[in-house]
Design a protein around this motif. Sequence first.
Motif, mmCIF file in Angstrom:
data_model
loop_
_atom_site.group_PDB
_atom_site.id
_atom_site.type_symbol
_atom_site.label_atom_id
_atom_site.label_comp_id
_atom_site.label_asym_id
_atom_site.label_seq_id
_atom_site.Cartn_x
_atom_site.Cartn_y
_atom_site.Cartn_z
ATOM 1 N N GLY A 140 1.202 4.897 -2.426
ATOM 2 C CA GLY A 140 -0.149 5.473 -2.404
ATOM 3 C C GLY A 140 -0.189 6.938 -1.985
ATOM 4 N N GLY A 210 -8.533 2.148 -3.967
ATOM 5 C CA GLY A 210 -7.797 1.052 -4.610
ATOM 6 C C GLY A 210 -6.744 0.490 -3.691
ATOM 7 N N ALA A 211 -5.758 -0.154 -4.266
ATOM 8 C CA ALA A 211 -4.629 -0.817 -3.585
ATOM 9 C C ALA A 211 -4.980 -2.211 -3.088
ATOM 10 C CB ALA A 211 -4.058 0.033 -2.439
ATOM 11 N N GLU A 212 -6.235 -2.620 -3.255
ATOM 12 C CA GLU A 212 -6.637 -3.975 -2.857
ATOM 13 C C GLU A 212 -7.877 -4.353 -3.667
ATOM 14 O OE1 GLU A 212 -7.666 -3.606 1.299
ATOM 15 O OE2 GLU A 212 -9.565 -2.630 0.842
ATOM 16 N N PRO A 213 -8.141 -5.648 -3.799
ATOM 17 C CA PRO A 213 -9.337 -6.037 -4.551
ATOM 18 C C PRO A 213 -10.626 -5.675 -3.803
ATOM 19 C CG PRO A 213 -7.958 -7.963 -3.993
ATOM 20 C CD PRO A 213 -7.372 -6.784 -3.315
ATOM 21 N N ASP A 232 -12.728 3.046 -8.773
ATOM 22 C CA ASP A 232 -11.603 2.128 -8.581
ATOM 23 C C ASP A 232 -10.335 2.695 -9.220
ATOM 24 O OD1 ASP A 232 -10.254 -0.185 -7.972
ATOM 25 O OD2 ASP A 232 -11.327 -1.487 -9.382
ATOM 26 N N ILE A 233 -9.255 2.687 -8.472
ATOM 27 C CA ILE A 233 -7.953 3.084 -9.032
ATOM 28 C C ILE A 233 -6.975 1.932 -8.829
ATOM 29 C CG2 ILE A 233 -7.217 4.273 -6.895
ATOM 30 C CD1 ILE A 233 -5.805 6.281 -8.895
ATOM 31 N N TYR A 234 -6.170 1.684 -9.861
ATOM 32 C CA TYR A 234 -5.260 0.538 -9.807
ATOM 33 C C TYR A 234 -3.837 0.989 -10.073
ATOM 34 C CZ TYR A 234 -2.821 -3.646 -11.571
ATOM 35 O OH TYR A 234 -1.913 -4.633 -11.798
ATOM 36 N N GLY A 235 -2.924 0.245 -9.518
ATOM 37 C CA GLY A 235 -1.524 0.485 -9.838
ATOM 38 C C GLY A 235 -0.656 -0.427 -9.019
ATOM 39 N N PRO A 242 0.077 4.131 -7.787
ATOM 40 C CA PRO A 242 -1.321 4.304 -8.182
ATOM 41 C C PRO A 242 -1.406 5.138 -9.456
ATOM 42 C CG PRO A 242 -0.767 5.746 -6.347
ATOM 43 C CD PRO A 242 0.399 4.815 -6.527
ATOM 44 N N ASP A 302 -1.611 -10.195 -11.356
ATOM 45 C CA ASP A 302 -3.015 -9.827 -11.180
ATOM 46 C C ASP A 302 -3.830 -10.407 -12.333
ATOM 47 O OD1 ASP A 302 -2.802 -8.287 -8.821
ATOM 48 O OD2 ASP A 302 -1.946 -6.631 -9.974
ATOM 49 N N VAL A 323 -9.651 -6.171 -10.880
ATOM 50 C CA VAL A 323 -8.750 -7.299 -10.638
ATOM 51 C C VAL A 323 -9.565 -8.405 -9.967
ATOM 52 C CG1 VAL A 323 -6.721 -8.083 -9.346
ATOM 53 C CG2 VAL A 323 -6.715 -5.846 -10.459
ATOM 54 N N MET A 330 -0.096 -14.328 -3.314
ATOM 55 C CA MET A 330 0.031 -13.086 -2.534
ATOM 56 C C MET A 330 -1.309 -12.696 -1.912
ATOM 57 S SD MET A 330 1.313 -9.306 -3.697
ATOM 58 C CE MET A 330 -0.275 -8.540 -4.032
ATOM 59 N N ASN A 337 1.002 -6.034 1.050
ATOM 60 C CA ASN A 337 1.142 -7.277 0.299
ATOM 61 C C ASN A 337 1.944 -8.295 1.108
ATOM 62 O OD1 ASN A 337 0.018 -5.602 -1.536
ATOM 63 N ND2 ASN A 337 1.799 -5.453 -2.866
HETATM 64 O O1 DLL Z 1 -1.059 -0.736 -4.058
HETATM 65 C C1 DLL Z 1 -0.417 1.091 -5.488
HETATM 66 C C2 DLL Z 1 -1.713 1.737 -5.248
HETATM 67 C C3 DLL Z 1 -1.841 2.674 -4.239
HETATM 68 C C4 DLL Z 1 -2.811 1.465 -6.068
HETATM 69 C C5 DLL Z 1 -3.052 3.315 -4.021
HETATM 70 C C6 DLL Z 1 -4.017 2.119 -5.884
HETATM 71 C C7 DLL Z 1 -4.127 3.023 -4.872
HETATM 72 P P1 DLL Z 1 1.646 -2.058 -4.331
HETATM 73 O O2 DLL Z 1 1.735 -1.897 -2.870
HETATM 74 O O3 DLL Z 1 2.875 -2.335 -5.094
HETATM 75 O O4 DLL Z 1 1.040 -0.785 -5.010
HETATM 76 O O5 DLL Z 1 0.611 -3.228 -4.602
HETATM 77 C C8 DLL Z 1 0.241 -3.567 -5.903
HETATM 78 O O6 DLL Z 1 -1.983 -4.244 -5.182
HETATM 79 O O7 DLL Z 1 -0.448 -5.831 -7.974
HETATM 80 C C9 DLL Z 1 -2.668 -5.572 -6.988
HETATM 81 O O8 DLL Z 1 -2.546 -6.922 -6.599
HETATM 82 C C10 DLL Z 1 -3.143 -4.747 -5.804
HETATM 83 N N1 DLL Z 1 -4.003 -3.629 -6.241
HETATM 84 C C11 DLL Z 1 -3.683 -2.353 -6.415
HETATM 85 N N2 DLL Z 1 -4.770 -1.641 -6.818
HETATM 86 C C12 DLL Z 1 -5.801 -2.522 -6.899
HETATM 87 C C13 DLL Z 1 -7.182 -2.426 -7.261
HETATM 88 C C14 DLL Z 1 -0.215 -0.229 -4.758
HETATM 89 N N3 DLL Z 1 -7.750 -1.270 -7.601
HETATM 90 C C15 DLL Z 1 -0.811 -4.666 -5.901
HETATM 91 N N4 DLL Z 1 -7.902 -3.568 -7.256
HETATM 92 C C16 DLL Z 1 -1.311 -4.973 -7.294
HETATM 93 C C17 DLL Z 1 -7.354 -4.753 -6.914
HETATM 94 C C18 DLL Z 1 -5.310 -3.795 -6.543
HETATM 95 N N5 DLL Z 1 -6.086 -4.898 -6.552
#
Ligand code: DLL
Length: 434
Positions: A140, A210-213, A232-235, A242, A302, A323, A330, A337
């Motif tokens: 992140g 982001g990073a969580e639901p 919302d940002i996902y990754g 991200p 997801d 998501v 998880m 996580n």
């Molecule tokens: O969480 C990357 C990230 C960082 C995304 C900052 C957005 C902002 P990991 O730690 O590998 O990477 O966790 C990934 O987090 O498979 C989802 O289950 C969940 N996740 C990430 N973004 C979202 C979101 C980062 N916007 C795991 N909504 C993913 C819901 C999310 N879940």
Amino acid sequence: MIYNEEFETLPREALDSLQLKRLQQVVQRVYHTVGFYRRAFDEKGVKPEDVRSLDDLKRLPFTTKQDLRENYPYGMFAVPMSSVVRVHVSSGTTGRSTVVGYTKRDIDHWSELMARSFVMAGLTKNDIVHNAYGYGLFTGGLGAHYGAEKLGASVIPMSGGNTKRQIMILQDFGPTAICCTPSYALYLAEHGEEMGVDMKSLKLRVGILGAEPWSEKMRQEIETKLSITALDIYGLSEVMGPGVSMECQEGRHGLHIYEDHFIAEIINPDTGEVLPYGETGELVFTTLTKEAFPLIRYRTRDVTRLMREPCKCGRTHVRMDRVMGRSDDMLIIRGVNVYPSQVESVLVGIEGLEPHYRLVVDREENLDTLEVQVELSESIFESGEIRALQGLEKKIKKDIKDYLGVSARVKLVEPKTLQRFEGKSKRVIDKRTI
Ligand code: DLL
């Protein structure tokens, strides 16, 4: 504004042929450089040359988190370490987790996709970005940092924690955008209020969260309390970090997946069958440009759906819905996580405990809490020694923090008091409403 107008608005046909060309290249590359892929392709009886159309993607094998674990740490890398300029780790574990690598070019692409995301959120080089995603092994912090710099914005590399200081900086440095988890955005809003700060009058305009639901309800709360637009940002680290997809301001419904770099599919998590657009299932990604850590059909676990309808913003890339959940167990606790099985493996390593436990997850003042309830063994319980029990509690706490990276409350309970299960056990009680 669109950061990379040419690629973000490619007509479908051009996008399809770009994807096919890149897919054919990556498939050749992984087959010849990563032992795991060669074996997986051979087992399925497919050769890189069999990919003649995008439809042939479904003939390729899936890659799972377990595969990545088995190839820890560098077994999935497709380039020599001398070409790797950075590694990250998927959040949640300090033990045998997933290590991902980046070449210089991978970092450049990632920075561009984050810059695209910021522009999608309405930022320009005139913005000041308060980056409260954690810096370090988590993707992140550095992911957002490089993207904001690429755009030419000014970055405050705040990282996580130290809420009082965060609030002071929000007041004094005048950031116009904030990057953090949605629950931390709410936490900041409420703490600021408690400190007597008028959080609505800050210069903040937009949150890239982001990073969580999270939910529409949380979005409304954040937008009201901080007087910002919350997007919302996902990754995920395995796929990049991200910026795999981002919600645009115009649509505010669904996140555009950067299809010139990734192919997304939705599958039935039980059968692996590919589902048509619009149907809900598990999201699967194939990376098209990554050099160090390419992934073929990676099962994210997801749950969401893909939307192909045109978007008001003019971008042609497919959108994914928020998501909606996970197809495995998880949990995301304060952005970390956590798999219940990891807690279990910590507990079984400690003497004096029975393998019966329960995890209670809740949210207090917008921060996630984890309580680990675990049964004592008869002998420890009967000895009734307070000091031994206190020591045990401390050890569990410490081991969980050390191995999983989350703080937990520990509740030791009498032998044979936690519920037993005949069928599937239900060891997690998640009381959070988001
Ligand atoms: O969480 C990357 C990230 C960082 C995304 C900052 C957005 C902002 P990991 O730690 O590998 O990477 O966790 C990934 O987090 O498979 C989802 O289950 C969940 N996740 C990430 N973004 C979202 C979101 C980062 N916007 C795991 N909504 C993913 C819901 C999310 N879940």
